[in-house]
Design an enzyme around this catalytic site. Structure first.
Site, short mmCIF file in Angstrom:
data_model
loop_
_atom_site.label_atom_id
_atom_site.label_comp_id
_atom_site.label_asym_id
_atom_site.label_seq_id
_atom_site.Cartn_x
_atom_site.Cartn_y
_atom_site.Cartn_z
N GLU A 11 0.85 -1.21 0.00
CA GLU A 11 0.00 0.00 0.00
C GLU A 11 0.89 1.26 0.00
O GLU A 11 2.04 1.20 0.43
CB GLU A 11 -0.90 -0.07 1.25
CG GLU A 11 -1.79 1.12 1.52
CD GLU A 11 -2.85 1.37 0.47
OE1 GLU A 11 -2.46 1.71 -0.67
OE2 GLU A 11 -4.05 1.28 0.78
N ASP A 12 0.34 2.37 -0.46
CA ASP A 12 1.12 3.60 -0.44
C ASP A 12 1.13 4.25 0.94
O ASP A 12 2.17 4.65 1.44
CB ASP A 12 0.63 4.60 -1.52
CG ASP A 12 -0.86 4.94 -1.39
OD1 ASP A 12 -1.57 4.33 -0.56
OD2 ASP A 12 -1.33 5.81 -2.15
N ASP A 66 -3.52 5.93 6.63
CA ASP A 66 -3.90 7.21 7.26
C ASP A 66 -4.81 6.89 8.45
O ASP A 66 -4.32 6.65 9.56
CB ASP A 66 -4.57 8.06 6.19
CG ASP A 66 -4.92 9.47 6.66
OD1 ASP A 66 -4.35 9.93 7.64
OD2 ASP A 66 -5.77 10.11 6.01
N PHE A 89 -0.75 16.21 4.52
CA PHE A 89 -1.05 15.68 3.18
C PHE A 89 0.19 15.72 2.31
O PHE A 89 0.84 16.75 2.17
CB PHE A 89 -2.18 16.49 2.54
CG PHE A 89 -2.67 15.85 1.26
CD1 PHE A 89 -3.52 14.75 1.32
CD2 PHE A 89 -2.24 16.32 0.03
CE1 PHE A 89 -3.95 14.14 0.14
CE2 PHE A 89 -2.67 15.72 -1.15
CZ PHE A 89 -3.52 14.62 -1.09
N ARG A 144 1.33 11.95 -9.60
CA ARG A 144 1.83 10.63 -9.19
C ARG A 144 3.22 10.37 -9.76
O ARG A 144 3.95 9.51 -9.30
CB ARG A 144 0.90 9.53 -9.71
CG ARG A 144 -0.49 9.53 -9.11
CD ARG A 144 -1.20 8.23 -9.47
NE ARG A 144 -2.63 8.30 -9.27
CZ ARG A 144 -3.24 8.07 -8.10
NH1 ARG A 144 -2.54 7.77 -7.04
NH2 ARG A 144 -4.55 8.14 -8.01
P1 5GP Z 1 -7.15 5.49 5.12
O1 5GP Z 1 -8.26 4.53 4.80
O2 5GP Z 1 -6.00 4.84 5.89
O3 5GP Z 1 -7.67 6.70 5.84
O4 5GP Z 1 -6.60 6.09 3.77
C1 5GP Z 1 -5.83 5.39 2.90
C2 5GP Z 1 -5.85 6.04 1.54
O5 5GP Z 1 -6.05 7.46 1.62
C3 5GP Z 1 -4.52 5.87 0.86
O6 5GP Z 1 -4.47 4.69 0.13
C4 5GP Z 1 -4.44 7.11 -0.02
O7 5GP Z 1 -5.08 6.86 -1.26
C5 5GP Z 1 -5.22 8.16 0.71
N1 5GP Z 1 -4.36 9.10 1.48
C6 5GP Z 1 -4.22 9.19 2.82
N2 5GP Z 1 -3.34 10.15 3.17
C7 5GP Z 1 -2.89 10.68 2.02
C8 5GP Z 1 -1.92 11.71 1.72
O8 5GP Z 1 -1.29 12.34 2.58
N3 5GP Z 1 -1.72 11.96 0.39
C9 5GP Z 1 -2.37 11.31 -0.60
N4 5GP Z 1 -2.07 11.65 -1.85
N5 5GP Z 1 -3.28 10.33 -0.35
C10 5GP Z 1 -3.53 10.02 0.94
#
Ligand code: 5GP
Length: 181
Positions: free
Chosen positions: A104-105, A108, A157, A170
């Site tokens: 995963e990238d 959050d 962010f 990207r």
């Molecule tokens: P979560 O479900 O953990 O809240 O969010 C995961 C997804 O939110 C990640 O796969 C990503 O797509 C997006 N995301 C969360 N934080 C960031 C950030 O700082 N930058 C970007 N570009 N995407 C984020």
């Protein structure tokens, strides 16, 4: 590395260089290689954001018996979470009995990650491990803890190296953080 990136009226400043990223990708790859020794894992790259990290990580791990597949979920619009997780593209392959490594990238709130793991567990893999390029532990709403983390970062962010702003940027080789005035 550019000293700033402007996209959709927002300004981003340098945060992690390509060299710092490469160093941490190597470290995480080493950990995964050691843990998976003698196994034939399935790497599941989470689209779209993880494509660049997955390409570097999986090459660095270097297990010829491994397989690669892709899943896609979304929870974000713009720079803040919508709080809604939707499955866009699921997995068609049978993962029963396999050692799965999710790539995963960013984690959050942890909502996407915990949902994904719960979903995949129903398909009876032998094991599931979770590797992420970035982790924002302070944003956690779930207590989800990834097994492998390249960088733990504060809840800001970020963009680049696969991570987008509304689908853009990207392509950047380095990671940038939103500029605070
Ligand atoms: P979560 O479900 O953990 O809240 O969010 C995961 C997804 O939110 C990640 O796969 C990503 O797509 C997006 N995301 C969360 N934080 C960031 C950030 O700082 N930058 C970007 N570009 N995407 C984020």
């Amino acid at each position: 590395m550019d000293n700033k990136v402007t996209v959709d009226g927002l300004t981003f400043v340098p945060y992690l260089t390509r060299d710092e990223i490469a160093t941490q990708v190597k470290r995480v790859a080493g950990e995964i290689r050691e843990d998976l020794e003698g196994k034939s894992p399935l790497f599941l790259c989470v689209l779209n954001g993880a494509f660049m990290f997955a390409a570097d990580l999986i090459r660095e791990i270097g297990i010829n018996d491994s397989r690669i597949n892709f899943v896609r979920y979304a929870s974000y619009e713009g720079t803040s979470s919508t709080g809604k997780i939707k499955e866009i593209m699921g997995l068609t392959e049978d993962i029963e009995g396999l050692d799965v490594v999710i790539v995963e990238d960013i984690v959050d709130t942890g909502l996407t990650a915990s949902m994904m793991v719960a979903d995949l567990k129903k398909r009876n893999p032998r094991s599931i491990m979770f590797a992420t390029l970035l982790h924002k532990p302070e944003s956690s709403k779930t207590g989800f803890k990834p097994d492998y983390v390249a960088f733990s970062i504060p809840p800001k962010f970020i963009i680049g190296y696969g991570l987008d702003l509304d689908g853009k940027v990207r392509n950047l080789k380095d990671i940038y953080v939103i500029k605070e005035d």
